[in-house]
Design a protein around this motif. Structure first.
Motif: not given
Length: 373
Positions: A73-81, A171-182
């Motif tokens: 559900l969250l991923a559909g709105e660009g959000q996550r735990l 719960l408070k949820v947050l937007p999923t970041p645009e990108t990531s790097v390791t």
């Protein structure tokens, strides 16, 4: 015997009328520790999202709601735990379904815990639960500014069902970041790796993961955010750590996601035999502690503040707990059984506080008795 109430009222009635202790479970994926209760009370049938407001970054759901349903559900709105809850099934070999209530009851928090988003309990806005007398209690709210009354919200996180049975969580949820790097360095000694991770966490480039895998000989640092800032931050942090190791950047977001999911779920230990311990201690103490236990294998997370320790001999439990206690840390056995309890003993002051809370919320001693003793 197993009770599977489908409503909060039914659950409250079961607890109010109970004459024998109850073993509280959610999805059955995290059988850590043991309880003397023989009757099971499952919250798995209390399922469903009751409120989701993407614009307000708020989600409310019943305790038995599968985490997979919430994440979809969250991923559909660009959000996550944002706190990245661990899936215990690979490590523990369980087949159940992780639930929202089980996650909160165990305060399950993954590698991103060391960033500003904090732990599971830091994302909680409100809870509803039934105490050991069968009373329905509601605390908190659905917005971050609601701080009225006692903070039972935080108290319920990590109580493993010993103070009350969760029925609904906000719960408070947050937007999923645009990108990531390791950023990864190979061949660092444990002490050097922890120094590098500590330095990275103290730098201004918003590290969201800091782990060291001695067996693989790899040290990983994760950055997340906008694509525009990622290369700059990675280059600056790599230079900041150059005297400690040669870190190289992987800008493949999917590979980063897979790597950190494996670290989160302890997949390096999943197929390996032996007991697995979760240690909480000061990062600077971690390398020497691990070195003093030569028959174990370690995985460092949270910059070294959390150490996962695999005891292949299954005989090191007492030595692990004693060594950790001497430096002011805590050791919990996540996988395996033994003569010593899975949860560490509380110091006398904390033990008195815990007993007072237990007497208040579960005066008859019905809820998961003995689990955290």
């Amino acid at each position: 015997m197993t009770h599977r109430p489908s409503t909060e009222a039914e659950l409250a009635e079961i607890i109010a009328e109970a004459q024998t202790p109850l073993r509280i479970t959610g999805g059955g994926t995290r059988p850590i520790g043991s309880t003397t209760a023989e009757t099971t009370l499952s919250t798995a049938a209390l399922s469903g999202v009751t409120l989701y407001e993407p614009g307000a970054l708020t989600l409310v759901a019943q305790a038995g709601t599968p985490l997979s349903e919430i994440e979809t559900l969250l991923a559909g709105e660009g959000q996550r735990l944002a706190f990245e809850p661990m899936d215990h099934r690979p490590l523990l070999g369980t087949k159940g379904t992780p639930t929202l209530g089980g996650m909160v009851a165990a305060n399950v928090s993954g590698p991103r815990r060391i960033s500003a988003v904090g732990a599971c309990r830091d994302a909680l806005l409100g809870v509803r639960f039934v105490d050991g007398a069968g009373q329905v209690i509601s605390n908190g709210g659905r917005v971050m500014k609601n701080v009225t009354g006692y903070d039972l919200v935080k108290l319920m996180a990590g109580s493993y069902g010993t103070l009350g049975v969760l029925t609904e969580v906000s719960l408070k949820v947050l937007p999923t970041p645009e990108t990531s790097v390791t950023l990864t360095a190979a061949g660092l000694a444990d002490s050097t790796a922890i120094t590098a991770l500590s330095r990275a966490l103290g730098a201004p480039w918003e590290v969201s993961g800091a782990a060291h895998l001695p067996t693989a000989g790899l040290t990983h640092i994760r950055l997340e955010g906008s694509a525009a800032s990622m290369r700059y931050r990675a280059e600056r942090l790599t230079g900041h750590l150059a005297d400690l190791g040669a870190f190289t950047a992987n800008f493949d977001t999917e590979e980063t996601a897979t790597l950190w999911a494996d670290i989160r779920d302890l997949r390096p230990f999943a197929q390996a035999p032996g007991h697995v311990w979760c240690l909480s201690l000061r990062p600077g103490d971690a390398p020497a502690l691990v070195a003093s236990l030569p028959e174990t294998e370690a995985l460092y997370d949270w910059g070294g503040g959390r150490v996962w320790l695999r005891d292949a001999s299954e005989t090191m439990g007492a030595a692990i707990r004693d060594a950790v206690a001497r430096i002011g840390g805590h050791a919990t056995r996540l996988r395996g059984t033994g003569d010593i309890p899975a949860f560490p003993p509380a110091n006398p002051v904390v033990a008195r506080l815990e007993q007072g809370l237990k007497s208040r919320f579960d005066p008859r001693g019905l809820l998961n008795p003995g689990l955290m003793d």
